[in-house]
Design a protein around this motif. Sequence first.
Motif, PDB file in Angstrom:
ATOM      1  N   ALA A 162      10.835 -27.069 -26.185  1.00 39.53           N
ATOM      2  CA  ALA A 162       9.693 -26.150 -26.168  1.00 39.53           C
ATOM      3  C   ALA A 162       9.932 -25.071 -25.116  1.00 39.53           C
ATOM      4  CB  ALA A 162       8.429 -26.922 -25.849  1.00 39.53           C
ATOM      5  N   GLU A 163       9.669 -23.810 -25.474  1.00 40.26           N
ATOM      6  CA  GLU A 163       9.828 -22.727 -24.485  1.00 40.26           C
ATOM      7  C   GLU A 163       8.465 -22.335 -23.936  1.00 40.26           C
ATOM      8  OE1 GLU A 163      12.559 -19.701 -26.444  1.00 40.26           O
ATOM      9  OE2 GLU A 163      10.759 -19.355 -27.620  1.00 40.26           O
ATOM     10  N   GLY A 164       8.480 -21.778 -22.756  1.00 44.38           N
ATOM     11  CA  GLY A 164       7.258 -21.197 -22.197  1.00 44.38           C
ATOM     12  C   GLY A 164       6.208 -22.203 -21.766  1.00 44.38           C
ATOM     13  N   ILE A 194      10.945 -24.320 -30.040  1.00 40.33           N
ATOM     14  CA  ILE A 194       9.599 -23.946 -30.518  1.00 40.33           C
ATOM     15  C   ILE A 194       9.165 -22.697 -29.762  1.00 40.33           C
ATOM     16  CG2 ILE A 194       7.233 -24.721 -30.921  1.00 40.33           C
ATOM     17  CD1 ILE A 194       8.213 -27.579 -30.423  1.00 40.33           C
ATOM     18  N   ASP A 195       8.730 -21.703 -30.486  1.00 37.66           N
ATOM     19  CA  ASP A 195       8.385 -20.429 -29.864  1.00 37.66           C
ATOM     20  C   ASP A 195       7.216 -20.577 -28.888  1.00 37.66           C
ATOM     21  OD1 ASP A 195       8.916 -17.520 -29.838  1.00 37.66           O
ATOM     22  OD2 ASP A 195       6.779 -17.466 -30.355  1.00 37.66           O
ATOM     23  N   ARG A 196       7.314 -19.767 -27.838  1.00 36.93           N
ATOM     24  CA  ARG A 196       6.315 -19.812 -26.772  1.00 36.93           C
ATOM     25  C   ARG A 196       4.891 -19.566 -27.277  1.00 36.93           C
ATOM     26  NH1 ARG A 196       5.846 -15.466 -22.452  1.00 36.93           N
ATOM     27  NH2 ARG A 196       7.298 -14.474 -23.859  1.00 36.93           N
ATOM     28  N   ILE A 201      18.257 -22.664 -32.811  1.00 37.77           N
ATOM     29  CA  ILE A 201      17.457 -21.654 -33.501  1.00 37.77           C
ATOM     30  C   ILE A 201      16.296 -21.294 -32.572  1.00 37.77           C
ATOM     31  CG2 ILE A 201      16.201 -23.390 -34.881  1.00 37.77           C
ATOM     32  CD1 ILE A 201      16.512 -21.205 -37.161  1.00 37.77           C
ATOM     33  N   ASP A 202      16.270 -20.020 -32.186  1.00 38.34           N
ATOM     34  CA  ASP A 202      15.343 -19.538 -31.150  1.00 38.34           C
ATOM     35  C   ASP A 202      14.029 -19.056 -31.779  1.00 38.34           C
ATOM     36  OD1 ASP A 202      14.463 -18.852 -28.645  1.00 38.34           O
ATOM     37  OD2 ASP A 202      15.939 -17.266 -28.302  1.00 38.34           O
ATOM     38  N   ASP A 203      12.984 -19.057 -30.991  1.00 39.97           N
ATOM     39  CA  ASP A 203      11.672 -18.554 -31.414  1.00 39.97           C
ATOM     40  C   ASP A 203      11.240 -19.157 -32.744  1.00 39.97           C
ATOM     41  OD1 ASP A 203      12.050 -16.993 -29.225  1.00 39.97           O
ATOM     42  OD2 ASP A 203      12.484 -15.150 -30.330  1.00 39.97           O
ATOM     43  N   PHE A 204      11.472 -20.455 -32.895  1.00 44.76           N
ATOM     44  CA  PHE A 204      11.197 -21.061 -34.192  1.00 44.76           C
ATOM     45  C   PHE A 204       9.700 -21.082 -34.491  1.00 44.76           C
ATOM     46  CE2 PHE A 204      10.537 -24.320 -37.355  1.00 44.76           C
ATOM     47  CZ  PHE A 204      11.447 -23.906 -38.305  1.00 44.76           C
TER      48      PHE A 204
HETATM   49 MG    MG Z   1      12.718 -17.750 -27.451  1.00 46.12          MG
END
Ligand code: MG
Length: 538
Positions: free
Chosen positions: A487-489, A453-455, A430-433
């Motif tokens: 975690a992204e970003g 986890i969203d950036r 699940i993206d941009d959570f």
């Molecule tokens: Mg994303």
Amino acid sequence: MTFQPTHRGLVRQVWMSGTPHWIPDVSRDEGFQRAQLAARAGLHGAFAFPVLAGNVTLAVLEFFSREIRNPDPSLLQMVRVIGSQIGQFMARKQAEENLLYVATHDTLTGLPNRYMFNQRFAHALNNAQRYRKTMALLFLDLDRFKFINDTLGHPFGDRLLQEAAARLRMCLRESDTIARFGGDEFVALIEDFSEPGDVISVAQKILHALRWPFMLQGETCHLTASIGISLYPNDGADFANLLKNADIATYRAKEQGKNNYLFYSGEMNDHLSARIAKETRLQGALERNEFILHYEPKVEINTGRITGMEALIRWQHPDLGLLPPVEFIGHAEDSGLIIPIGAWVLRIACAHNQTLQSRVATPLTVSVNLSARQFEDKHLLREIERALSESSLKPNCLELEITETMVMRDTQSSKKILDGIKSMGIRLAIDDFGTGYSSLASIKRFPFDCIKIDRSFIKDIPQDPDDVAITQAIIAMAHSLRLKVIAEGVETQEQLDFLGEHGCHEFQGYFFRKPQPAEDFSKLLRDNAGTLALAAAG
Ligand code: MG
Ligand code: C2E
Ligand code: MG
């Protein structure tokens, strides 16, 4: 005609029967209700006849005389003819009025249509020229209407347009005109204002009026609009130019995030031609091999091992250079081109992964982003199967990233699609959570393996206490649901330390590597394997 006489007696009788009726002396007629009134006026004889259009009574005419009069057959015959002639005339008049209404109004919303708007505009322009006045043209386009219409059905879309039109009408003065130009486009003409601030107020009023949720057929629906404004005489001397420029301003308003208004300015034109050039080119970009995939490594925080990569599309535009997805994915979505483009991404990403694994002999998961359109496409499973079988990639080496908002739009069908993908052995993330307000309970129902986890939350940790709390909560939630959390970003050592301390499993971000072409990524993998071997030896 819906009129029905309320009082009993002569008029009612004639109305109901559709035939003339004659009363020689009303004072002797038991059915006549107004006998006392008639007596006071000295009236005795009465007769009435209907005005008929076919079988329908349109009116009843009633006559009285001072004398007592017996029925006169020839007079009765004559009024039958007169009644039907008046009836025909009235019906024709009514039909003409209906025709005029239909020709000048939008049948769905009852607002003036394009034709009537043109007429009013011509009139207003005349005035403005003569008295040197200004006018404003507002071009309003509902955001996401097409999507709502497609997903919730056309009857729902129609009701929504009617409701929206009613609200729009209330935002304008009597002297202003608002028309529906078809689809989800509305145009308003504002005359007689003293300064641009007045026009801004109208635009704000409109945006505000649409902000309240629409409750229709048991569904709650949110609607916003983008408004472009052109002013006479600055932005055009005639209707065609003012409309074109207001339309351009609307496009820009949409590009700038929708749900706002913008005044037209000359530079918008240049921007628009660049945009149209880009859109036209997007049509054939796939055939001309102008897309490439970059890969952003995913790293296990405890070990520093690369576990996989996210495939991120880029468009190698011949004039504009390497374009990021934000420049073209939206249009690809709107035009439907995202379906073939998305299928291409799946095939290439799977093929690259298979090649990479054979080179470095380590298991790798490639993550592919799905767009909303793709997610709802009935051929999705077939495309995934094709990508896997063509590349011989094991299904558990493919992960699909789906945003929270996509899943929550229609939870029932989402569950079916996700279960279908899951049953093929493919991983789901699940993206941009955190951006879509879904609850823990709702996530539990779906067969996800991983939460990203969203950036936006990572950006300000560990400084921002809210983001710290949210990130901690998402990690804890992932643990309790036994999901992998990534975690992204991630851009700094501090962020990475925080995530490691709080039990986040993996990360991706510029701190480690920016997304890069497959060849560079392959090299990175070899180096990373070396680093790991050293770490293990040490
Ligand atoms: Mg994303
Ligand atoms: P996303 O899936 O959330 O992808 C992460 C985005 O964040 C990528 O942007 C990536 O380059 C960027 N990013 C990663 N690490 C960092 C960092 O440390 N700092 C900053 N500032 N940014 C970082 P990109 O490549 O521009 O992609 C943007 C979005 O476009 C993606 O968001 C994804 O939703 C969409 N997208 C990308 N490729 C595809 C595709 O093949 N199909 C579809 N449907 N959408 C795609
Ligand atoms: Mg993603």
